[in-house]
Design an enzyme around this catalytic site. Sequence first.
Site, short mmCIF file in Angstrom:
data_model
loop_
_atom_site.label_atom_id
_atom_site.label_comp_id
_atom_site.label_asym_id
_atom_site.label_seq_id
_atom_site.Cartn_x
_atom_site.Cartn_y
_atom_site.Cartn_z
N ASP A 147 0.95 -1.08 0.02
CA ASP A 147 -0.23 0.03 0.07
C ASP A 147 1.01 1.18 -0.15
O ASP A 147 2.08 1.25 0.38
CB ASP A 147 -0.79 0.29 1.42
CG ASP A 147 -2.02 -1.07 1.22
OD1 ASP A 147 -2.39 -1.42 0.03
OD2 ASP A 147 -2.21 -1.36 2.19
N TYR A 190 4.25 -9.23 7.70
CA TYR A 190 3.97 -7.73 8.17
C TYR A 190 4.20 -7.46 9.32
O TYR A 190 4.01 -8.47 10.20
CB TYR A 190 2.44 -7.63 7.66
CG TYR A 190 2.39 -8.05 6.24
CD1 TYR A 190 2.24 -6.84 5.10
CD2 TYR A 190 1.80 -9.17 5.78
CE1 TYR A 190 1.93 -7.17 3.82
CE2 TYR A 190 1.43 -9.65 4.43
CZ TYR A 190 1.36 -8.62 3.63
OH TYR A 190 1.15 -8.95 2.24
N TYR A 233 -5.35 -9.23 2.24
CA TYR A 233 -5.69 -8.03 2.49
C TYR A 233 -5.50 -7.79 4.14
O TYR A 233 -6.26 -8.24 4.79
CB TYR A 233 -6.94 -7.40 2.27
CG TYR A 233 -7.34 -7.47 0.98
CD1 TYR A 233 -6.66 -6.36 0.01
CD2 TYR A 233 -8.21 -8.24 0.23
CE1 TYR A 233 -7.07 -6.40 -1.40
CE2 TYR A 233 -8.50 -8.14 -1.03
CZ TYR A 233 -7.95 -7.43 -1.93
OH TYR A 233 -8.19 -7.42 -3.34
#
Length: 423
Positions: free
Chosen positions: A236, A305, A379
């Site tokens: 992103d 992440y 996501y």
Amino acid sequence: MKGSFTISKEELALLEQIIPKELCDSCLGRQLGKRGHGLMNAERGILIRQAFEEPPEQVQPKDCWLCEGLMDEFPKFADMVFKAFGPYDYDTYLIGCLVEDALKKREKELGALLNEGKEQEELKSEINREVGKLVWGLNNKEVAFENPDILAVLDTRFDVVKVEVHAVYLYARYRKFKRGIPQTKWPCRDCKGKGCKRCAGTGKMYPTSVEEIIAAHLMELTKASEHALHGMGREDIDARMLGNGRPFVMELKEPLLRKKVLGDLKAIQEAINEKAHGEVEIEGLRFSSLKEIREIKDHKAQKSYSVDIEFAEAGKVDQAILDKAFEGLRGKVLDQRTPERVAHRRADLVRNRTVRAIDGTVSGPSTARVSITGDAGIYIKELITGDGGRTEPSLACLLGIGCKVLALDVVHIHDDEVTEGKI
Ligand SMILES: [Zn+2]
Ligand SMILES: [Zn+2]
């Protein structure tokens, strides 16, 4: 005369039908062009003529029924190609050509007379080869049938040469240390790149991108016409890309210069990093290919992440409650309907992605830091927030409390590891 070549009586009888068509030696020889070794078609043509009891007279190309003089024009064509290559830096080249339809028709007609044309060489391939040889005499570069640096399409109908310069491809991994930078150049939504009020004339949604930061120095060196970054997925805009970095291939289109300026890739990498002012950094710069772009695009690497999150209420979530919620996510397959935030540019569908690992610690009365490893395309923000029920299950839903993502970083791309499960 060097080379070997044999011809039978039956074939001579067939060739007698061709001879009256008045062919130059090259065009005659080309009708059996795939036979014998070490001969040029013109030499083969002479041998064919001499095989007759009464050898027919030599025909000059300008009087040739088939080529109508084209065989005399090779030096001129070579000159045209060499001049067209002039401005470019290249090591390998290839020549292709276009010929008149009428000529191709005559060629076919001859082919039908002898061995169904199986041993006939195409006139085009003789032009490509012979002009190629003459060009080699001028430029001393190497002919490459696969991925030449430069390609000339010689249009013999109008005496023009069209040059196609092949792109330069460079592979590396990038890290992005600053939030708010998109991966690739993002044209303005209103003007589509022309420049308008919204984008203050820049034609872009964001002032710069990872792509532009890395490409700037390369464009200066190669004088390419355009650049494109092909990444192994993308993070992103507001996420950082840390850890081992993200693999990508930079494509530099129509470069004027290549090997001459790309000799020391290590120094170029350093220069790129210096100009990136700590916002972006690249590593492992090397030459790449179109093939590798496809591999990178198709690669479904798992990613790890780090996410800083905030709970809607303070003091409600302790470590034990958080750990319990992780259990409801670890190893689970998520149903993720296209997130609200990207719904305007992506098809509305449900993705199934697996949470490979999840862990974390409460870092304050209403905050936590979470580590997640997931399948390609998961996501992450929605896995935390639930996206109004569009992602199931989610951390917010399992905790029964609203969760917000404060910051998101990609910390590792597992592209060098074997991934398992449904991807
Ligand atoms: Zn001819
Ligand atoms: Zn605009």
